[in-house]
Design a protein around this motif. Structure first.
Motif, PDB file in Angstrom:
ATOM      1  N   GLY A   1     -26.436  21.324 -30.783  1.00 35.57           N
ATOM      2  CA  GLY A   1     -26.255  20.065 -30.979  1.00 35.57           C
ATOM      3  C   GLY A   1     -26.752  19.962 -32.452  1.00 35.57           C
ATOM      4  O   GLY A   1     -26.524  18.851 -32.560  1.00 35.57           O
ATOM      5  N   ALA A   2     -26.399  21.198 -33.058  1.00 38.17           N
ATOM      6  CA  ALA A   2     -26.857  20.889 -35.304  1.00 38.17           C
ATOM      7  C   ALA A   2     -25.243  20.139 -35.199  1.00 38.17           C
ATOM      8  O   ALA A   2     -24.337  20.374 -34.753  1.00 38.17           O
ATOM      9  N   PRO A   3     -25.877  19.846 -36.003  1.00 40.48           N
ATOM     10  CA  PRO A   3     -24.306  18.587 -37.663  1.00 40.48           C
ATOM     11  C   PRO A   3     -23.325  19.137 -38.017  1.00 40.48           C
ATOM     12  O   PRO A   3     -23.557  20.651 -38.306  1.00 40.48           O
ATOM     13  N   ASP A   4     -22.328  19.067 -37.652  1.00 42.99           N
ATOM     14  CA  ASP A   4     -21.751  19.909 -38.618  1.00 42.99           C
ATOM     15  C   ASP A   4     -21.308  20.431 -40.187  1.00 42.99           C
ATOM     16  O   ASP A   4     -22.105  18.792 -40.474  1.00 42.99           O
ATOM     17  N   ILE A   5     -21.216  20.671 -40.885  1.00 43.23           N
ATOM     18  CA  ILE A   5     -21.641  20.832 -42.084  1.00 43.23           C
ATOM     19  C   ILE A   5     -19.825  20.232 -42.826  1.00 43.23           C
ATOM     20  O   ILE A   5     -19.429  21.436 -42.407  1.00 43.23           O
ATOM     21  N   VAL A   6     -19.430  19.095 -43.262  1.00 44.31           N
ATOM     22  CA  VAL A   6     -18.105  18.994 -43.795  1.00 44.31           C
ATOM     23  C   VAL A   6     -18.217  19.098 -44.883  1.00 44.31           C
ATOM     24  O   VAL A   6     -19.168  18.448 -45.968  1.00 44.31           O
ATOM     25  N   VAL A   7     -17.422  20.214 -45.643  1.00 40.80           N
ATOM     26  CA  VAL A   7     -17.154  19.850 -47.552  1.00 40.80           C
ATOM     27  C   VAL A   7     -15.703  19.619 -47.539  1.00 40.80           C
ATOM     28  O   VAL A   7     -14.647  20.366 -47.001  1.00 40.80           O
ATOM     29  N   SER A   8     -15.009  18.847 -48.928  1.00 38.72           N
ATOM     30  CA  SER A   8     -13.909  18.569 -48.698  1.00 38.72           C
ATOM     31  C   SER A   8     -13.423  18.791 -50.642  1.00 38.72           C
ATOM     32  O   SER A   8     -14.821  18.836 -51.064  1.00 38.72           O
TER      33      SER A   8
END
Length: 817
Positions: free
Chosen positions: A467-474
């Motif tokens: 349930g933890a949010p994904d951590i997205v980095v570009s």
């Protein structure tokens, strides 16, 4: 040794004996023994000390005093008495006192002296008692381990004693922090009107808020029993605790209770029903955990109920409703045959802290922790120094952020009532810990060129907490991506970029107990290119059917594709953009044709490659190398000849490919195994298998040239790895040559035999055995990994066709009649 009792304690205690005894050795001895039977160890120790005033060498009184002091945790006093017993006990009537002497030294951190004493016990009394023999062996190992650990203070951890507003000369224990509140138990209280001597003390729950005493828990305490051991659930609306009663002067039996909390305060006290509580056993020291899979609360506690693994064990049950619990389950993954106590479940990290005297430690009870990973408890880990000492270290708790902890210990510096009870009592200690920081650096690369890949997007996905949010980095300007993952979690790293296949790797932060930096690399592949290959006869330029085309990825040598087309001359392969390739076309009776393709600059989606094969040339196969398994053919034979043909030895050798890979990889790191496996794949496919296939092609061409009248002399050389004796290896090399000669005699239904008989085809041979083997090749028969399964050894077990001499002067047409 003589120890004086304080403020005429002996006189006061003596009155309780009755005047008929008088102040005699017999009276003091009887009083001491009666007190000991009641587990009133303090009174027993005092009476024994007074008895020894009459005769300081009375060995039974010295032993009784030592036993009472040991049970009182009066380590220094017990050590002195045990030393006297061991020195005087010429008949070895008190052999276990040697063991307990070692134990008292170990409890004070005198590890080398403890080792010597344990070894004395084992030397003189090993086997008399299986339990204590095993325990002595274990504690010797523990003392050795403790000597190594005692100066290895955990980085960033400090332990300090709480002040006099908390700690007294009695025991304070079981502290937990909840927001601004400190809740703990204290043994300083007496029951009003109690006439026993010495007075029994009882525990009450106490609380401080912002450092000021608060009576908010007063209505939870039972004035006629012990009230202690608090635990608060994750919703902050229920407190679990224990109520205990004395069974005798020392032993206590407890039951688990809870009270719910709402806006108006605590509700009624409720006893947890059977089978968690029971009259025949104690249930105590609760803590509340959480099942990560379904978020259901779990009650952990300590009990000596039957069917446990040890003495005091940790048990657990799921909290299935407001007042219902599942059946108790023994936490067997953590429990030992000794005592496992004071559990504390740390919700943010799914770690269970507990104390045990059943594992290797510093002495007494040490604090351990175990992590719950995917429903399985990992092996418990020692929490190190200074959390642990040679004394008892129990009731460890930790704040949600992991920065502040509490600990109960009777270590040096703890308060006590008098010299006889110097280690009797527990104080609460503050533990400050630098937060553990994990820094994760992910770098992205082009898998084809291995160059930095800009413009990718990398996602960090928490697999433990879906349930933890994904951590997205570009990152459009570089190839680095930074994250701060949590402890005791499994993560997946997913990298994407338009025009590339995504790549993913996994990481785990389970078991990390100090700040550190982690690095992971991701490699993204570019799009595919279609390759069309066509085979032709070089002389006629006609389509050549029945050929085999092999595509070798030179950028990633693990990728080799071979195709055969018996009905046409076309072959189709997918290429990876940015890779280099070699194409090899083969057909019996033809020399191989090769071509190289570099797609790094190719912008088209399709590449066409025509391959022209010329009539075969036997010299192009030289040197032709044929490999053999260890001691093959004919294992352990001293005969230079064999009935086996080479092609019979090949299938079982090739079938052992995975065994060779596994044997060599058995002592490699995870990072080394991939490279190793590829090296063995290359040997078995590019050398062993290719040698077998080349032999058939070579012989087909040789036969066609003999049939047109050519005359040849073939030179064979045999070799062996240096594992056996030099003489044996010379014979083995000769036997291998003979198996190849057998292959020539039987190939193509024996077509070569007539040429050998007529000497149109002659064979020269020589065995070199191990003579030419490099010095680094192992000859150790006791290390098969090196002498049998290493690539160095496999490369030495071979026969080589190294030269062919053609006698043109003797060439003549063959009479085929």
């Amino acid at each position: 040794m003589k120890i004086k009792s304080t403020f005429t304690i002996s006189f006061i205690l003596l009155l309780a004996i009755g005047s008929m005894y008088g102040q005699t050795l017999k009276a003091f001895s009887k009083a001491a023994d009666e007190a000991y039977m009641k587990k009133d160890y303090y009174s027993s120790l005092v009476y024994n000390i007074d008895a020894l005033e009459f005769d300081s060498t009375k060995i039974d009184r010295l032993h009784a005093a030592a036993e009472a002091a040991r049970n009182l945790n009066s380590y220094i006093v017990a050590e002195k008495f045990y030393e006297q017993v061991v020195a005087l006990d010429k008949k070895d009537n008190f052999s276990l006192d040697k063991y307990y002497l070692a134990s008292m030294k170990q409890s004070q951190g005198k590890y080398q002296e403890a080792k010597d004493a344990y070894n004395m016990y084992l030397t003189e009394n090993k086997g008399e008692d299986a339990y204590y023999t095993q325990k002595a062996d274990k504690e010797i190992k523990a003392s050795d381990w403790a000597l190594e650990q005692v100066n290895k203070t955990m980085e960033g951890v400090q332990v300090s004693q709480l002040g006099d507003d908390i700690n007294t000369n009695y025991s304070e224990f079981g502290g937990i922090r909840k927001g601004d509140s400190l809740i703990y138990s204290s043994m300083r209280f007496e029951v009003p009107g109690d006439k026993t001597f010495p007075r029994k003390t009882y525990s009450n729950l106490l609380m401080q808020v912002n450092g000021i005493s608060n009576d908010g828990l007063q209505n939870l305490n039972n004035p006629m029993a012990h009230t202690a051991h608090t635990a608060i659930n994750s919703k902050n609306n229920r407190m679990y605790f224990t109520i205990c009663e004395y069974l005798n002067a020392a032993d206590i039996r407890c039951d688990l209770y809870y009270r719910d909390y709402n806006s108006s305060g605590f509700g009624d006290s409720r006893k947890i029903p059977s089978p968690i509580n029971g009259a025949a056993f104690t249930s105590t020291q609760p803590t509340v955990g959480l099942d990560p899979a379904n978020q259901q609360e779990i009650l952990y506690w300590v009990s000596d109920r039957k069917d446990g693994k040890g003495k005091m064990d940790i048990w657990y049950a799921h909290i299935t409703g407001d007042s219902t619990f599942s059946e108790p389950i023994n936490l067997s993954a953590i429990n030992t045959a000794e005592n496992d106590i004071t559990p504390f479940y740390h919700l943010p990290t799914s770690e269970l802290y507990f104390s045990t005297d059943g594992r290797i430690g510093m002495g007494g009870f040490d604090v351990y922790k175990s992590v719950l990973k995917n429903g399985i408890w990992l092996d418990p880990e020692h929490t190190g120094v200074p959390i642990n000492t040679s004394y008892n270290d129990i009731y460890f708790t930790l704040s949600p952020d992991g920065k502040k902890g509490l600990l109960s210990s009777n270590r040096v510096g703890s308060k006590y009532l008098d010299e006889l009870q110097k280690a009797c009592c527990y104080d609460i200690y503050d533990v400050t810990m630098e937060p553990i920081k994990i820094e994760l650096l992910v770098t992205a690369f082009d898998k084809n060129t291995l160059e930095s890949l800009k413009g990718a997007t990398v996602t960090l996905k928490n697999l433990t907490d879906p349930g933890a949010p994904d951590i997205v980095v570009s990152n459009f300007d570089g190839n680095d991506f930074n994250y701060s993952p949590e402890r005791n979690k499994d993560y997946q790293i997913i990298a994407k970029k338009p025009g590339y296949k995504s790549d993913s790797v996994s990481i785990s932060t389970y078991g990390i107990d100090h700040s550190q930096k982690m690095e992971k690399k991701v490699y993204l592949e570019t799009d595919k290119i279609d390759l069309d290959v066509f085979t032709f006869d070089k002389k006629t330029s006609e389509a050549l059917q029945g050929a085999e085309v092999t595509l070798i990825d030179l950028t990633d040598s693990s990728k080799v594709i071979a195709k055969t087309n018996y009905n046409g001359n076309d072959f189709h392969f997918p290429l990876i953009r940015g890779h280099q390739y070699r194409i090899i076309a083969n057909k019996k009776g033809y020399n191989p044709a090769t071509a190289t393709i570099d797609t790094r600059e190719v912008k088209a989606n399709t590449i066409t490659q025509n391959m022209y094969l010329d009539i075969g040339d036997i010299y192009s196969f030289l040197p032709l190398i044929l490999f053999f398994d260890n001691d093959q053919p004919d294992i352990r034979s001293y005969k230079p000849r064999t009935d086996k043909v080479y092609s019979e030895t090949y299938p079982p050798y090739y079938a052992r490919k995975e065994e060779y890979k596994d044997q060599w990889a058995s002592k490699l790191s995870t990072e080394e195994i991939h490279t190793s496996d590829q090296a063995y794949e290359n040997f078995f496919n590019d050398r062993l298998k290719k040698g077998k296939e080349d032999l058939s092609k070579f012989l087909d061409i040789l036969i066609s040239m003999l049939e047109r009248g050519d005359q040849f002399e073939i030179f064979l050389k045999g070799y062996a790895s240096p594992r056996a004796s030099t003489q044996y290896n010379l014979i083995l090399g000769q036997r291998r040559i003979f198996s190849v000669k057998n292959e020539l005699l039987k190939y193509g239904d024996g077509v070569l035999k007539k040429f050998l008989d007529s000497k149109q085809l002659q064979i020269a041979e020589k065995s070199f055995g191990e003579i030419t083997a490099p010095k680094g090749v192992s000859d150790n028969v006791n290390n098969q990994r090196l002498s049998v399964f290493s690539l160095d050894a496999t490369n030495e077990r071979r026969v080589e066709i190294v030269d062919i001499k053609k006698d043109d002067s003797r060439t003549k047409p063959v009479n085929r009649n």
